[in-house]
Design an enzyme around this catalytic site. Structure first.
Site, mmCIF file in Angstrom:
data_model
loop_
_atom_site.group_PDB
_atom_site.id
_atom_site.type_symbol
_atom_site.label_atom_id
_atom_site.label_comp_id
_atom_site.label_asym_id
_atom_site.label_seq_id
_atom_site.Cartn_x
_atom_site.Cartn_y
_atom_site.Cartn_z
ATOM 1 N N LYS A 8 0.888 -1.342 -0.085
ATOM 2 C CA LYS A 8 0.033 0.076 0.107
ATOM 3 C C LYS A 8 0.812 1.409 -0.081
ATOM 4 O O LYS A 8 0.432 2.405 -0.486
ATOM 5 C CB LYS A 8 -0.936 0.054 1.197
ATOM 6 C CG LYS A 8 -0.226 0.081 2.657
ATOM 7 C CD LYS A 8 -1.142 -0.007 3.677
ATOM 8 C CE LYS A 8 -0.238 0.272 4.955
ATOM 9 N NZ LYS A 8 -0.500 -0.307 6.070
ATOM 10 N N ARG A 65 -5.724 0.769 17.677
ATOM 11 C CA ARG A 65 -6.295 0.767 16.473
ATOM 12 C C ARG A 65 -7.192 -0.544 16.350
ATOM 13 O O ARG A 65 -8.117 -0.641 17.147
ATOM 14 C CB ARG A 65 -5.174 0.999 15.332
ATOM 15 C CG ARG A 65 -5.977 1.529 13.965
ATOM 16 C CD ARG A 65 -4.658 1.767 13.059
ATOM 17 N NE ARG A 65 -4.343 0.422 12.309
ATOM 18 C CZ ARG A 65 -3.563 0.541 11.218
ATOM 19 N NH1 ARG A 65 -3.232 1.484 10.572
ATOM 20 N NH2 ARG A 65 -3.540 -0.966 10.555
HETATM 21 C C1 LIG Z 1 0.321 -0.891 6.816
HETATM 22 C C2 LIG Z 1 0.029 -2.383 7.631
HETATM 23 C C3 LIG Z 1 1.297 -3.050 7.636
HETATM 24 C C4 LIG Z 1 2.592 -2.682 7.222
HETATM 25 O O1 LIG Z 1 3.081 -1.759 8.103
HETATM 26 P P1 LIG Z 1 4.822 -1.207 7.818
HETATM 27 O O2 LIG Z 1 5.099 -0.472 8.820
HETATM 28 O O3 LIG Z 1 4.651 -0.449 6.385
HETATM 29 O O4 LIG Z 1 5.724 -2.549 7.503
HETATM 30 C C5 LIG Z 1 1.002 -4.406 8.309
HETATM 31 N N1 LIG Z 1 -0.406 -4.514 8.947
HETATM 32 C C6 LIG Z 1 -1.140 -3.684 8.675
HETATM 33 C C7 LIG Z 1 -2.715 -4.298 9.351
HETATM 34 C C8 LIG Z 1 -1.216 -2.754 8.171
HETATM 35 O O5 LIG Z 1 -1.998 -1.600 7.923
#
Ligand SMILES: *Cc1c(COP(=O)(O)O)cnc(C)c1O
Length: 355
Positions: free
Chosen positions: A35, A128
């Site tokens: 993402k 969250r």
């Molecule tokens: C964005 C996200 C990740 C990845 O996070 P990074 O810090 O980019 O490694 C992993 N799990 C969830 C649920 C996320 O929303």
């Protein structure tokens, strides 16, 4: 065309190999999270031919782009009920915390004759997503309901940290997830296949050999893209932090004072900025703005340049101390942090090129 983002695919590949070695070497399966760069298709080709296990994204639109992939697709953001059908069609696993949503996934999975896997999210204090870890009754009641659904497979548990609450993953808090999982397994006489222990902020635990036994998956975006673990913001050995470079063009270069003239109110974004008096300085305006980058997370390669501020379409630099004799039309290059990478890849105004 400028501004543009130059993606060095060799450096991306290097980071991919390194993170794979680290995470899979620790005994975990690896979800690469896409993402942060809008699921770019050139990077996708690298991922598709790699040893990673899953392609993960928060947006179903991005997962749709991976139609035909050999990897399993994971939806990271809790599904909206309104997208439940797309979720079962375009992802194999989704992260969930609401039984109503899971029931809708079940209905849609039944409609398409599929089994959809879910990870139940447990909130270990970051506040969250997830059922709060202390509310054991809620966890068990939810699992009881899930196990009644014929087209849902409870694949495991997951936790997300260091996103809202900035809570750092440790052996202690991640162990709670592992304990929760084994309590569930005993109580319901089931086996949970995946215990997903977080994102790039959990990666540092591998190096310290402190990732609890039982955690068998990590979901990694930033560490792969920018080479840093995000618990303590340390660069990881052998990774590149400059696989993505933003280039933008100077459209004005003038000597002016550094403090605005007249009574000041709020800027274009409703903030009340503070201006440092640097005397008369050489100011460059470059054609890129807050729509395209996060000015606080942009790092000029020419270390003698300071970013002074930005509006939607203009970024203002102090180039007074630079050794480079800049002119109008010259390009200025920046390393990007996560928030700038996110905006640059999402902005329709930023061209992407590859090398
Ligand atoms: C964005 C996200 C990740 C990845 O996070 P990074 O810090 O980019 O490694 C992993 N799990 C969830 C649920 C996320 O929303």
């Amino acid at each position: 065309m400028y501004p543009r983002l130059v993606v060095d695919l060799k450096k991306v590949k290097n980071n991919l190999d390194k993170i794979t070695e680290m995470v899979k070497g620790s005994g975990c399966s690896l979800m690469i999270v896409t993402k942060g760069y809008c699921a770019d298709m050139e990077i996708y080709k690298l991922l598709e031919n790699s040893e990673i296990d899953y392609l993960a994204d928060s947006r179903i639109q991005n997962l749709k782009k991976y139609h035909g992939t050999k990897k399993e697709r994971v939806l990271l953001r809790l599904p909206m009920i309104s997208e439940a059908e797309d979720v079962v069609l375009h992802s194999d696993i989704s992260l969930n915390s609401e039984i109503e949503t899971i029931k809708q996934l079940n209905n849609n999975a039944a409609k398409h004759n599929k089994t959809h896997k879910i990870l139940l999210m447990i909130d270990l204090g970051d506040l969250r997503e997830g059922i709060f870890y202390k509310n054991e009754d809620e966890i068990y009641e939810t699992i009881d309901e899930i196990l009644k659904l014929e087209n849902i497979e409870l694949y495991g548990l997951g936790v997300n940290l260091t996103c809202y609450g900035a809570v750092i993953p440790k052996n202690e808090n991640l162990s709670i997830l592992v304990e929760t999982a084994s309590k569930i397994e005993n109580k319901f006489n089931i086996k949970l296949k995946m215990i997903s222990g977080g994102n790039s902020s959990s990666v540092y635990l591998i190096g310290k050999n402190e990732l609890p036994r039982g955690i068998n998956n990590l979901r990694v975006g930033e560490a792969f893209l920018l080479g840093d673990e995000t618990a303590y913001s340390q660069m990881l050995d052998g990774f590149y932090d400059d696989a993505f470079i933003l280039e933008a063009e100077i459209i004005e270069l003038k000597e002016k004072q550094s403090v605005p003239v007249g009574e000041t109110g709020v800027d274009a974004f409703g903030n009340r900025p503070v201006y440092e008096d640097r005397g008369i300085i050489k100011r460059a305006i470059i054609a890129v703005g807050r729509q395209d980058v996060d000015p606080d997370n942009l790092h000029p390669i020419d270390s003698k340049i300071d970013v002074l501020g930005a509006s939607s379409d203009h970024l203002i630099l102090d180039v007074t101390k630079s050794d480079t004799p800049y002119s109008v039309g010259d390009k200025v290059s920046f390393k990007v942090s996560y928030s700038s990478l996110l905006r640059a890849t999402t902005s329709a105004y930023v061209e992407k090129t590859y090398k």
